[in-house]
Design an enzyme around this catalytic site. Structure first.
Site, short mmCIF file in Angstrom:
data_model
loop_
_atom_site.label_atom_id
_atom_site.label_comp_id
_atom_site.label_asym_id
_atom_site.label_seq_id
_atom_site.Cartn_x
_atom_site.Cartn_y
_atom_site.Cartn_z
N GLU A 87 38.67 -45.29 40.59
CA GLU A 87 36.94 -44.87 40.41
C GLU A 87 36.06 -44.96 41.90
O GLU A 87 36.71 -45.34 42.78
CB GLU A 87 36.37 -46.26 39.57
CG GLU A 87 37.06 -46.52 38.31
CD GLU A 87 36.73 -47.88 37.72
OE1 GLU A 87 35.68 -48.60 38.16
OE2 GLU A 87 36.96 -48.22 36.72
N LYS A 143 33.40 -45.98 44.20
CA LYS A 143 32.80 -47.20 44.60
C LYS A 143 31.27 -46.90 44.90
O LYS A 143 31.03 -46.47 45.78
CB LYS A 143 33.22 -48.09 45.96
CG LYS A 143 33.02 -49.26 46.22
CD LYS A 143 33.55 -49.88 47.57
CE LYS A 143 33.13 -51.39 47.48
NZ LYS A 143 31.73 -51.63 47.59
N ARG A 185 25.15 -60.36 40.80
CA ARG A 185 26.18 -61.07 41.00
C ARG A 185 26.39 -62.54 41.29
O ARG A 185 27.22 -63.30 41.40
CB ARG A 185 26.77 -60.30 42.33
CG ARG A 185 28.06 -60.84 42.83
CD ARG A 185 28.76 -59.53 43.84
NE ARG A 185 29.43 -60.41 44.88
CZ ARG A 185 29.81 -59.81 45.98
NH1 ARG A 185 30.00 -58.53 45.99
NH2 ARG A 185 30.63 -60.60 46.79
N ARG A 210 38.54 -63.14 43.31
CA ARG A 210 39.04 -62.20 44.33
C ARG A 210 40.43 -62.00 44.48
O ARG A 210 41.03 -62.68 45.29
CB ARG A 210 38.24 -62.37 45.81
CG ARG A 210 38.43 -60.89 46.55
CD ARG A 210 38.12 -61.51 47.92
NE ARG A 210 36.42 -62.06 47.89
CZ ARG A 210 35.61 -61.09 47.82
NH1 ARG A 210 35.68 -59.98 47.79
NH2 ARG A 210 34.26 -61.46 47.87
N LYS A 236 39.26 -52.38 47.17
CA LYS A 236 38.14 -51.72 47.67
C LYS A 236 38.68 -50.56 48.96
O LYS A 236 39.25 -51.31 49.92
CB LYS A 236 37.04 -52.27 47.91
CG LYS A 236 37.16 -53.44 48.83
CD LYS A 236 35.98 -54.30 48.77
CE LYS A 236 36.00 -55.55 49.72
NZ LYS A 236 35.04 -56.35 49.36
P1 AMP Z 1 31.93 -55.63 48.64
O1 AMP Z 1 30.57 -55.61 48.09
O2 AMP Z 1 32.27 -54.77 49.67
O3 AMP Z 1 32.75 -56.88 48.34
O4 AMP Z 1 32.59 -54.69 47.32
C1 AMP Z 1 32.67 -55.11 45.92
C2 AMP Z 1 31.76 -54.67 45.32
O5 AMP Z 1 31.88 -53.01 45.14
C3 AMP Z 1 31.25 -54.96 43.90
O6 AMP Z 1 30.99 -56.21 43.78
C4 AMP Z 1 30.65 -54.04 43.13
O7 AMP Z 1 29.13 -54.26 43.40
C5 AMP Z 1 30.82 -52.59 44.20
N1 AMP Z 1 31.55 -51.64 43.28
C6 AMP Z 1 30.98 -50.37 43.27
N2 AMP Z 1 31.70 -49.50 42.53
C7 AMP Z 1 32.48 -50.22 41.66
C8 AMP Z 1 33.53 -50.21 40.72
N3 AMP Z 1 33.81 -49.04 40.38
N4 AMP Z 1 34.36 -51.28 40.38
C9 AMP Z 1 34.14 -52.33 40.95
N5 AMP Z 1 33.19 -52.66 41.66
C10 AMP Z 1 32.46 -51.50 42.27
#
Ligand code: AMP
Length: 575
Positions: A248, A250, A284, A428, A434
Site C-alpha cells: 500500500e 504510505k 494514534r 509493533r 514500512k
Molecule cells: P511511522 O509513523 O514512521 O512509525 O510509520 C507508521 C505510520 O504510517 C502509521 O502509524 C500510519 O500513520 C502511517 N501510514 C500511512 N499509510 C499507511 C498504510 N497504508 N498502512 C498503515 N499505516 C500507514
C-alpha cells in the site's frame, strides 16, 4: 513473599486502602507481584468500588468509552497544594525539582493529623464534579476542597490521579493480569473483553461474576493501533513473506480510527451525531479528535452501516483528487478555532486501510486478505473518503519502481503487509513493514526550552531535544537544539504549554527544563560525534519538520538509530 493487605470489613471501600495498595505496588519492581497485590486488593471490594479501583489503577479517572478526561495541569495542582499545605510556592517548587512528582511532594509536606474518611465512591463523585468545573480559579478551589478531605497519603494518590499518571510502574496490562487472577480466567480473555467494553472496571466486574462471555462490542472508544516496523532492505521482505504480500502507499498524514454507528442517547460517549448517526475520530495516542475534523465527520456520517463500523486509516490534506504534502495539514492542526475559511482552504480526506469491526462482528482476528476484501466491499470513493490502494506482489524486484511511483503520488513511501496477518492492537511487529523516504529524520522529545531572539524573544522558542537510550531504557539523552521550522502560531502555543509544564527554571525563566512529552520530527544535514550533548552526538543544522502530536514520547527514536545515521551520513557512498 507478599504482605497481605490488612482490611477490616468496615473500611474496605476507603480510598485509604487504595493508597496503601498503591504504595505496596510502587515498592516492588516485579510485574507478577504487582498483579498479585492488586488481585488481593480487588477481592476485598464490592462491585461498584471494584469498577472505580480498576480504572484508577489503569491510570484513568473515567472509562475509556467516556469522553470526560481529568488531566489537570501541573500548575493548577501546584496552586492547590500551596493553599492546602500553607507552604511557600518556592519551597514546593524546589521539592518538585528534587522529587519529580507533585504527589510525592504532597505526601511530604501535608500534615498527617487527618484520619482517613474518604470513600472510593466519594472520590469518584469528586472527580465527576471537577471535570464539569470551567475556569482555572474555580477548578483550583475544587481541588483544594478535595485535598482538604484527604490524609497526606491519600492526597499523594489523588494528585497523581488528577494529573493523569500514577507513576507506580503499573500499566493497564498488570491490571488485566490482576483481574485474570481475581476471576481465575486466562489473561487473553480479559484483554479481549477490555477491548470490547472499553472499560477495565466493567471488565473486572464481569470477570468476577463469570460473565465475560456476555460482553459485546461497545463502539466509540478507541482500540489501540497496530504499528509497523521499518525495513532496511527489500530482501528482508522476501524472507519474511515468501508467499507474497500486500503493498500500500504510505500516506503522510495523521493516523485516525473512525467509529460510525447509530445514535445513542448517552451524551457522555465520544463523538458527535449528525442525522441520528454518531461519528467519532481517535488519534494514534487514543485521544478524541472528532472536533478537529468537522468536515470529515459530515462525510463519514453518510456511510451506510447496519450495526456500526470501525475503520483504521490516515487523514490527509487534499486538493480535488490530489493528496497534498503533510505541511498543508499542519496549518489546520493545533488551531483552537476552525474558521470556515480555514476548513475550505485546507480540505482533508480519510483514506481507510483497515477495518476492525463491521456487521456486528469484530474482525481483528481475521487475516489481512479477508479484512481487505470486506473494506473493498464498502466501495468508498467520494472525494472525502477513500480506500487505500493495495496491490499483491510475490516478487520484491518491482518494489523499487512502486516506491518511486508512491513518492510521485506525493506519499511518504510504501507499507508492506503480510496477507495472513491478524490486526494486533498496540503491537509493533513485523507483519506490517514500512519502507520510508531516504531523507534522514529523527523523532525526538523536547527536554528543555529557551527564549528566542527578535520577535520570538517573548516565547520559549529554542528547543533542546533528546532520544531514548534504547528500546528498553527510557533514559533521555540530548542530541541537539533547534529553533526553526515551526509557524508563529505553533511557537506561541508550544511556548504556553512549555511554561505550564516546566520542571525547573534558570536565568529568571529564560531557560527551563520541561516535562518530556512533546515529540518533534527533526531533520538535519549530518550527525556528528560531539561532547556537547549527553548522547555523545550532535545534529548539524537541525530543522523541525513538524510537531508529532500523534506520537507518544515512549515511541521516539533511540541512540542506536542516531549511531546508524552518523555512520550512514558520514559515508560518501551511501544514498
Ligand atoms: P511511522 O509513523 O514512521 O512509525 O510509520 C507508521 C505510520 O504510517 C502509521 O502509524 C500510519 O500513520 C502511517 N501510514 C500511512 N499509510 C499507511 C498504510 N497504508 N498502512 C498503515 N499505516 C500507514
Amino acid at each position: 513473599m507478599l504482605t497481605p493487605i490488612s482490611v477490616d470489613s468496615i473500611t474496605v471501600d476507603a480510598f485509604h486502602q487504595f493508597a496503601i495498595a498503591a504504595e505496596q505496588i510502587a515498592a516492588t519492581t516485579k510485574r507478577l507481584t504487582k498483579a498479585a497485590i492488586l488481585g488481593n486488593y480487588f477481592t476485598t471490594l464490592e462491585d461498584e468500588d471494584l469498577r472505580l479501583a480498576a480504572r484508577y489503577f489503569a491510570g484513568s479517572t473515567f472509562p475509556q468509552f467516556d469522553q470526560r478526561v481529568l488531566h489537570i495541569g501541573g500548575s493548577a495542582l501546584m496552586s492547590a497544594l500551596v493553599i492546602v499545605s500553607g507552604a511557600e510556592p518556592d519551597t514546593l517548587q524546589a521539592e518538585l525539582v528534587k522529587r519529580g512528582d507533585l504527589g510525592d511532594v504532597a505526601a511530604d509536606v501535608l500534615s498527617d493529623a487527618m484520619l482517613p474518611s474518604l470513600r472510593l465512591s466519594e472520590v469518584g463523585e469528586a472527580f465527576a464534579a471537577l471535570v464539569e468545573i470551567r475556569g482555572n480559579k474555580k477548578k483550583i478551589a475544587g481541588i483544594v476542597e478535595l485535598l482538604k478531605r484527604a490524609t497526606a497519603l491519600e492526597a499523594k494518590y489523588l494528585i497523581k490521579l488528577m494529573s493523569g499518571d500514577l507513576r507506580i510502574g503499573l500499566r493497564e496490562g498488570a491490571v488485566e493480569d490482576a483481574i485474570a487472577r481475581l476471576a481465575s480466567q486466562p489473561v487473553g480473555k480479559i484483554q479481549w473483553v477490555n477491548m470490547l467494553t472499553g472499560d477495565v472496571g466493567e471488565t473486572a466486574v464481569l470477570a468476577r461474576h463469570n460473565q465475560l462471555d456476555t460482553a459485546r462490542m461497545n463502539l466509540f472508544h478507541p482500540i489501540k493501533f497496530m504499528l509497523a516496523s521499518p525495513v532496511e532492505e527489500f530482501a528482508e521482505i522476501s524472507s519474511r513473506m515468501p508467499e507474497g504480500f500486500a503493498v500500500e502507499d504510505k500516506y503522510d498524514g495523521i493516523r485516525a480510527q473512525v467509529h460510525i454507528g447509530s445514535e445513542s442517547s448517552d451524551r457522555s460517549l465520544h463523538g458527535t451525531t449528525i442525522d441520528n448517526v454518531r461519528v467519532a475520530l481517535f488519534s494514534r495516542t487514543l485521544d478524541e479528535i472528532t472536533n478537529t475534523f468537522p468536515d470529515l465527520v459530515e462525510s463519514l456520517a453518510t456511510v451506510e452501516t447496519d450495526s456500526g463500523l470501525i475503520l483504521d486509516g490516515e487523514i490527509v490534506p487534499i486538493q480535488g483528487e490530489r493528496i497534498l504534502p503533510f505541511q498543508e495539514l499542519q496549518k489546520r492542526l493545533g488551531r483552537k478555532t476552525l474558521t470556515d475559511e480555514l476548513l475550505q482552504s485546507v480540505p482533508v480526506a480519510f483514506v481507510a486501510y483497515d477495518i476492525l469491526y463491521c456487521n456486528g462482528k469484530v474482525l481483528i482476528e481475521e487475516p489481512y486478505a479477508v479484512r481487505r476484501s470486506l473494506l473493498e466491499s464498502l466501495h468508498f470513493d467520494t472525494s472525502r473518503l477513500k480506500t487505500a490502494n493495495s496491490q499483491r506482489f510475490v516478487d520484491v524486484s518491482k518494489l523499487e519502481q512502486e516506491f518511486q511511483a508512491a513518492r510521485d503520488r506525493g506519499n511518504e513511501g510504501l507499507m508492506v503487509k503480510h496477507l495472513q496477518s491478524s490486526y494486533k492492537p498496540g503491537k509493533r511487529g513485523k507483519d506490517w513493514l514500512k519502507v520510508k523516504r531516504a531523507i534522514a529524520t529523527l523523532d525526538v522529545v523536547i527536554t528543555a526550552a529557551e527564549v528566542g531572539t527578535g520577535k520570538r524573544s517573548r516565547f520559549l522558542s529554542d528547543y533542546t531535544f533528546a532520544v531514548r537510550a534504547s528500546e528498553t531504557d527510557p533514559t533521555l539523552l540530548n542530541v541537539g537544539k533547534a529553533y526553526s521550522g515551526l509557524t508563529d502560531v505553533e511557537v506561541q502555543e508550544l511556548s504556553d504549554w512549555l511554561k505550564e509544564h516546566t520542571i525547573q527554571e534558570f536565568a529568571h525563566g529564560r531557560v527551563r527544563t520541561v516535562e518530556p512529552k512533546i515529540v518533534l520530527e527533526v531533520t538535519f544535514d549530518r550527525v556528528q560525534v560531539s561532547k556537547r550533548h549527553k548522547s555523545g552526538y550532535a545534529l548539524r543544522f537541525p530543522r523541525i519538520v513538524r510537531i508529532r502530536s500523534d506520537k507518544p514520547a515512549e515511541e521516539i527514536d533511540t541512540l542506536e538509530t542516531v549511531r546508524q545515521l552518523a555512520a550512514q551520513l558520514d559515508d560518501p557512498h551511501s544514498s
